[in-house]
Write a protein that holds these residues in place. Structure first.
Motif, PDB file in Angstrom:
ATOM      1  N   ARG B  39       3.189 -10.054  -0.834  1.00 13.64           N
ATOM      2  CA  ARG B  39       3.800  -8.803  -1.283  1.00 13.64           C
ATOM      3  C   ARG B  39       3.102  -7.559  -0.764  1.00 13.64           C
ATOM      4  NH1 ARG B  39       5.830  -8.033  -7.054  1.00 13.64           N
ATOM      5  NH2 ARG B  39       6.782  -6.374  -5.854  1.00 13.64           N
ATOM      6  N   VAL B  40       1.869  -7.695  -0.322  1.00 14.64           N
ATOM      7  CA  VAL B  40       1.077  -6.532   0.085  1.00 14.64           C
ATOM      8  C   VAL B  40       0.516  -6.790   1.474  1.00 14.64           C
ATOM      9  CG1 VAL B  40      -0.989  -5.191  -0.436  1.00 14.64           C
ATOM     10  CG2 VAL B  40       0.478  -5.985  -2.289  1.00 14.64           C
ATOM     11  N   ASP B  41       0.668  -5.803   2.369  1.00 14.00           N
ATOM     12  CA  ASP B  41       0.227  -5.995   3.745  1.00 14.00           C
ATOM     13  C   ASP B  41      -1.257  -5.729   3.964  1.00 14.00           C
ATOM     14  OD1 ASP B  41       3.275  -4.737   5.210  1.00 14.00           O
ATOM     15  OD2 ASP B  41       2.626  -6.781   4.783  1.00 14.00           O
ATOM     16  N   ASP B  42      -1.812  -4.818   3.195  1.00 16.04           N
ATOM     17  CA  ASP B  42      -3.195  -4.392   3.414  1.00 16.04           C
ATOM     18  C   ASP B  42      -4.159  -5.495   2.968  1.00 16.04           C
ATOM     19  OD1 ASP B  42      -4.968  -1.317   2.592  1.00 16.04           O
ATOM     20  OD2 ASP B  42      -5.736  -3.267   3.192  1.00 16.04           O
ATOM     21  N   ALA B  43      -4.900  -6.056   3.920  1.00 14.32           N
ATOM     22  CA  ALA B  43      -5.769  -7.194   3.617  1.00 14.32           C
ATOM     23  C   ALA B  43      -6.812  -6.838   2.560  1.00 14.32           C
ATOM     24  CB  ALA B  43      -6.457  -7.687   4.896  1.00 14.32           C
ATOM     25  N   GLY B  44      -7.355  -5.635   2.638  1.00 16.46           N
ATOM     26  CA  GLY B  44      -8.350  -5.227   1.657  1.00 16.46           C
ATOM     27  C   GLY B  44      -7.761  -5.119   0.261  1.00 16.46           C
ATOM     28  N   ALA B  45      -6.536  -4.596   0.212  1.00 12.65           N
ATOM     29  CA  ALA B  45      -5.860  -4.453  -1.077  1.00 12.65           C
ATOM     30  C   ALA B  45      -5.531  -5.819  -1.671  1.00 12.65           C
ATOM     31  CB  ALA B  45      -4.581  -3.634  -0.914  1.00 12.65           C
ATOM     32  N   VAL B  46      -5.271  -6.816  -0.838  1.00 11.90           N
ATOM     33  CA  VAL B  46      -4.963  -8.162  -1.337  1.00 11.90           C
ATOM     34  C   VAL B  46      -6.140  -8.682  -2.166  1.00 11.90           C
ATOM     35  CG1 VAL B  46      -4.590 -10.574  -0.673  1.00 11.90           C
ATOM     36  CG2 VAL B  46      -3.318  -8.764   0.465  1.00 11.90           C
ATOM     37  N   GLU B  47      -7.332  -8.547  -1.624  1.00 12.42           N
ATOM     38  CA  GLU B  47      -8.506  -9.040  -2.352  1.00 12.42           C
ATOM     39  C   GLU B  47      -8.752  -8.237  -3.621  1.00 12.42           C
ATOM     40  OE1 GLU B  47     -10.968 -10.786   1.513  1.00 12.42           O
ATOM     41  OE2 GLU B  47     -12.007  -9.745  -0.098  1.00 12.42           O
ATOM     42  N   ASP B  48      -8.640  -6.931  -3.521  1.00 14.62           N
ATOM     43  CA  ASP B  48      -8.883  -6.103  -4.704  1.00 14.62           C
ATOM     44  C   ASP B  48      -7.838  -6.349  -5.793  1.00 14.62           C
ATOM     45  OD1 ASP B  48     -10.147  -3.396  -2.699  1.00 14.62           O
ATOM     46  OD2 ASP B  48     -11.260  -4.790  -3.963  1.00 14.62           O
ATOM     47  N   LEU B  49      -6.598  -6.511  -5.390  1.00 13.08           N
ATOM     48  CA  LEU B  49      -5.546  -6.782  -6.373  1.00 13.08           C
ATOM     49  C   LEU B  49      -5.731  -8.158  -6.998  1.00 13.08           C
ATOM     50  CD1 LEU B  49      -2.269  -5.291  -4.883  1.00 13.08           C
ATOM     51  CD2 LEU B  49      -3.162  -4.892  -7.170  1.00 13.08           C
ATOM     52  N   THR B  50      -6.110  -9.140  -6.192  1.00 15.83           N
ATOM     53  CA  THR B  50      -6.355 -10.472  -6.743  1.00 15.83           C
ATOM     54  C   THR B  50      -7.455 -10.410  -7.794  1.00 15.83           C
ATOM     55  OG1 THR B  50      -5.698 -11.536  -4.670  1.00 15.83           O
ATOM     56  CG2 THR B  50      -7.024 -12.846  -6.177  1.00 15.83           C
ATOM     57  N   SER B  94       0.798   9.577  -2.039  1.00 13.59           N
ATOM     58  CA  SER B  94       1.505   9.828  -0.781  1.00 13.59           C
ATOM     59  C   SER B  94       1.055   8.970   0.374  1.00 13.59           C
ATOM     60  CB  SER B  94       1.375  11.298  -0.375  1.00 13.59           C
ATOM     61  OG  SER B  94       1.895  12.115  -1.357  1.00 13.59           O
ATOM     62  N   LEU B  95       0.741   7.703   0.089  1.00 20.77           N
ATOM     63  CA  LEU B  95       0.460   6.796   1.187  1.00 20.77           C
ATOM     64  C   LEU B  95       1.713   5.999   1.459  1.00 20.77           C
ATOM     65  CD1 LEU B  95      -3.090   5.507   0.246  1.00 20.77           C
ATOM     66  CD2 LEU B  95      -2.466   7.048   2.076  1.00 20.77           C
ATOM     67  N   ALA B  96       1.885   5.534   2.683  1.00 23.30           N
ATOM     68  CA  ALA B  96       3.003   4.665   3.025  1.00 23.30           C
ATOM     69  C   ALA B  96       2.892   3.400   2.215  1.00 23.30           C
ATOM     70  CB  ALA B  96       2.979   4.349   4.508  1.00 23.30           C
ATOM     71  N   SER B  97       4.015   2.910   1.665  1.00 25.32           N
ATOM     72  CA  SER B  97       3.959   1.794   0.742  1.00 25.32           C
ATOM     73  C   SER B  97       3.860   0.454   1.419  1.00 25.32           C
ATOM     74  CB  SER B  97       5.165   1.817  -0.173  1.00 25.32           C
ATOM     75  OG  SER B  97       6.336   1.712   0.597  1.00 25.32           O
ATOM     76  N   LEU B 120      -0.623 -18.683  12.289  1.00 26.90           N
ATOM     77  CA  LEU B 120       0.699 -18.870  11.709  1.00 26.90           C
ATOM     78  C   LEU B 120       0.849 -17.990  10.482  1.00 26.90           C
ATOM     79  CD1 LEU B 120       3.415 -20.332  11.540  1.00 26.90           C
ATOM     80  CD2 LEU B 120       2.272 -22.154  10.264  1.00 26.90           C
ATOM     81  N   GLN B 121      -0.211 -17.930   9.659  1.00 24.20           N
ATOM     82  CA  GLN B 121      -0.166 -17.095   8.462  1.00 24.20           C
ATOM     83  C   GLN B 121       0.061 -15.636   8.854  1.00 24.20           C
ATOM     84  OE1 GLN B 121       0.564 -17.167   5.311  1.00 24.20           O
ATOM     85  NE2 GLN B 121      -1.256 -18.090   4.423  1.00 24.20           N
ATOM     86  N   GLN B 122      -0.583 -15.206   9.926  1.00 24.29           N
ATOM     87  CA  GLN B 122      -0.397 -13.825  10.375  1.00 24.29           C
ATOM     88  C   GLN B 122       1.038 -13.592  10.827  1.00 24.29           C
ATOM     89  OE1 GLN B 122      -3.413 -12.360  13.057  1.00 24.29           O
ATOM     90  NE2 GLN B 122      -5.027 -13.494  12.032  1.00 24.29           N
ATOM     91  N   HIS B 123       1.607 -14.551  11.535  1.00 19.45           N
ATOM     92  CA  HIS B 123       3.005 -14.416  11.953  1.00 19.45           C
ATOM     93  C   HIS B 123       3.921 -14.344  10.735  1.00 19.45           C
ATOM     94  CE1 HIS B 123       2.874 -14.706  16.315  1.00 19.45           C
ATOM     95  NE2 HIS B 123       2.000 -15.694  16.225  1.00 19.45           N
ATOM     96  N   ILE B 124       3.647 -15.188   9.760  1.00 22.37           N
ATOM     97  CA  ILE B 124       4.484 -15.207   8.565  1.00 22.37           C
ATOM     98  C   ILE B 124       4.429 -13.865   7.862  1.00 22.37           C
ATOM     99  CG2 ILE B 124       4.681 -16.196   6.230  1.00 22.37           C
ATOM    100  CD1 ILE B 124       3.841 -18.901   7.511  1.00 22.37           C
ATOM    101  N   HIS B 125       3.233 -13.293   7.752  1.00 23.28           N
ATOM    102  CA  HIS B 125       3.116 -12.007   7.059  1.00 23.28           C
ATOM    103  C   HIS B 125       3.759 -10.873   7.824  1.00 23.28           C
ATOM    104  CE1 HIS B 125       0.116 -14.228   4.659  1.00 23.28           C
ATOM    105  NE2 HIS B 125       0.828 -13.638   3.734  1.00 23.28           N
ATOM    106  N   ARG B 126       3.698 -10.929   9.130  1.00 19.30           N
ATOM    107  CA  ARG B 126       4.414  -9.910   9.923  1.00 19.30           C
ATOM    108  C   ARG B 126       5.912 -10.038   9.688  1.00 19.30           C
ATOM    109  NH1 ARG B 126       1.048 -11.436  14.435  1.00 19.30           N
ATOM    110  NH2 ARG B 126      -0.771 -10.091  14.474  1.00 19.30           N
ATOM    111  N   ALA B 127       6.392 -11.285   9.650  1.00 19.69           N
ATOM    112  CA  ALA B 127       7.822 -11.507   9.432  1.00 19.69           C
ATOM    113  C   ALA B 127       8.234 -11.081   8.029  1.00 19.69           C
ATOM    114  CB  ALA B 127       8.161 -12.984   9.661  1.00 19.69           C
ATOM    115  N   LEU B 128       7.377 -11.357   7.044  1.00 24.59           N
ATOM    116  CA  LEU B 128       7.688 -10.945   5.664  1.00 24.59           C
ATOM    117  C   LEU B 128       7.816  -9.433   5.566  1.00 24.59           C
ATOM    118  CD1 LEU B 128       5.354 -13.322   3.627  1.00 24.59           C
ATOM    119  CD2 LEU B 128       7.833 -13.167   3.369  1.00 24.59           C
ATOM    120  N   ALA B 129       7.029  -8.719   6.348  1.00 24.91           N
ATOM    121  CA  ALA B 129       7.077  -7.257   6.315  1.00 24.91           C
ATOM    122  C   ALA B 129       8.445  -6.734   6.754  1.00 24.91           C
ATOM    123  CB  ALA B 129       5.980  -6.677   7.209  1.00 24.91           C
TER     124      ALA B 129
END
Lengths: 126, 189
Positions: B39-50, B94-97, B120-129
């Motif tokens: 659900r979130v593209d920013d790798a740093g935010a993924v860890e912080d949100l988790t 006002s950051l891009a979502s 593959l995971q990176q490709h999947i996340h690009r596609a999810l975006a």
């Protein structure tokens, strides 16, 4: 094959794979077969979280949980702030000479901020 | 997948908080982490949100009532609202979502299989975006929360039949996007 049929077949196979089934039998329809290959790839790739990430987060979370510190919603900063310290939004209000907005309640269950209504958190409903 | 009784036992019968924490973390980390990552593209935010989600779960554990909802449903409700709160806070400053971050999770330099999985995971996340927010949410919930279509409908406010339709069409789109990136569904298997 009609879309409705394809959809139902795909969803049935998807549920089987998500429940842990490895062999779901032969798939006749080429499109469904391709989608199931994608599902398998996504599940496989999702298991490949590196150990450093997993263990690093475990340590970090456990320290915070066991220390019983205040949980502050992530705003792009990783540092914790004291509960009575002004956050970024409140600082902006103060900086232009306005009183900071009244703080609502923080739900003890999900941590979301909300204005108390009728006793239940409107976010998690608990 | 744990049954409701097994989940409750895990939570309420352990003798100390560290055991409870370890049990829940081991059981749910992969699912929560992947849910957020979908659900979130920013790798740093993924860890912080988790991290935030697990902290909220443990902070609210004493309020959890098994008779109201299965533990996984309760946990992923917290996860879902945490992600929603994250996007609201980012919109307020006002950051891009949904920026596609260059900082995708780093590939480990260990054996080839792991590198392939990371790519593959990176490709999947690009596609999810490339999918819409609702599509990403439905896929993330279906794959990682353990909830049924009916539960997902309850959490999202959709009808159960709509969940199935969105899921099927989203997966079709995802496959097309991956193929446009030059990746076939069977790569990585």
């Amino acid at each position: 094959m009609m879309e409705t049929n394809k959809r139902d077949i795909f969803l049935k196979y998807l549920d089987q794979l998500l429940a842990g089934a490895e062999d779901i039998g032969p798939i006749e329809d080429a499109e469904i077969s391709g989608l199931i290959d994608l599902v398998r790839a996504m599940l496989s790739a999702g298991q490949a979280i590196d150990t450093e990430t997993r263990e690093g987060l475990r340590e970090r979370i456990m320290q915070n949980v066991l220390a019983g510190g205040a949980v502050v919603p992530f705003t792009g900063k990783t540092s914790r702030i004291a509960e009575d310290e002004l956050d970024e939004d409140e600082l902006q209000y103060v900086a232009v000479g306005l009183a900071r907005p009244a703080r609502g309640e923080v739900c003890p269950v999900c941590g979301s901020s909300y204005i108390r209504g009728k006793g239940k958190c409107p976010v998690c409903g608990l | 997948m744990l049954t409701h009784a097994e989940e409750t036992s895990l939570i309420f019968q352990a003798s100390d908080m560290e055991t409870v924490f370890t049990g829940i973390y081991n059981r749910y980390f992969t699912r929560v982490y992947n849910y957020v990552r979908y659900r979130v593209d920013d790798a740093g935010a993924v860890e912080d949100l988790t991290s935030e989600i697990f902290e909220k779960v443990f902070a609210g554990l004493k309020y959890y009532r098994p008779e109201k909802a299965p533990f996984s449903a309760w946990l992923f409700s917290i996860a879902r609202h945490s992600v929603t709160d994250y996007y609201r806070r980012r919109a307020r400053i006002s950051l891009a979502s949904l920026e596609t971050s260059a900082e995708l999770p780093c590939a480990d330099s260990s054996p080839d299989g792991k590198v392939i999985a990371d790519e593959l995971q990176q490709h999947i996340h690009r596609a999810l975006a490339a999918l819409g927010e609702q599509e990403r949410e439905i896929i993330a919930l279906k794959f990682w929360s353990g909830l049924t279509n009916r539960d997902i409908a309850g959490v999202t406010g959709l009808r159960e039949s709509n969940v199935g339709v969105i899921l099927f069409r989203s997966m079709r789109r995802l496959r097309l996007v991956l193929e446009s990136q030059g990746l076939s569904s069977s790569d990585g298997n």
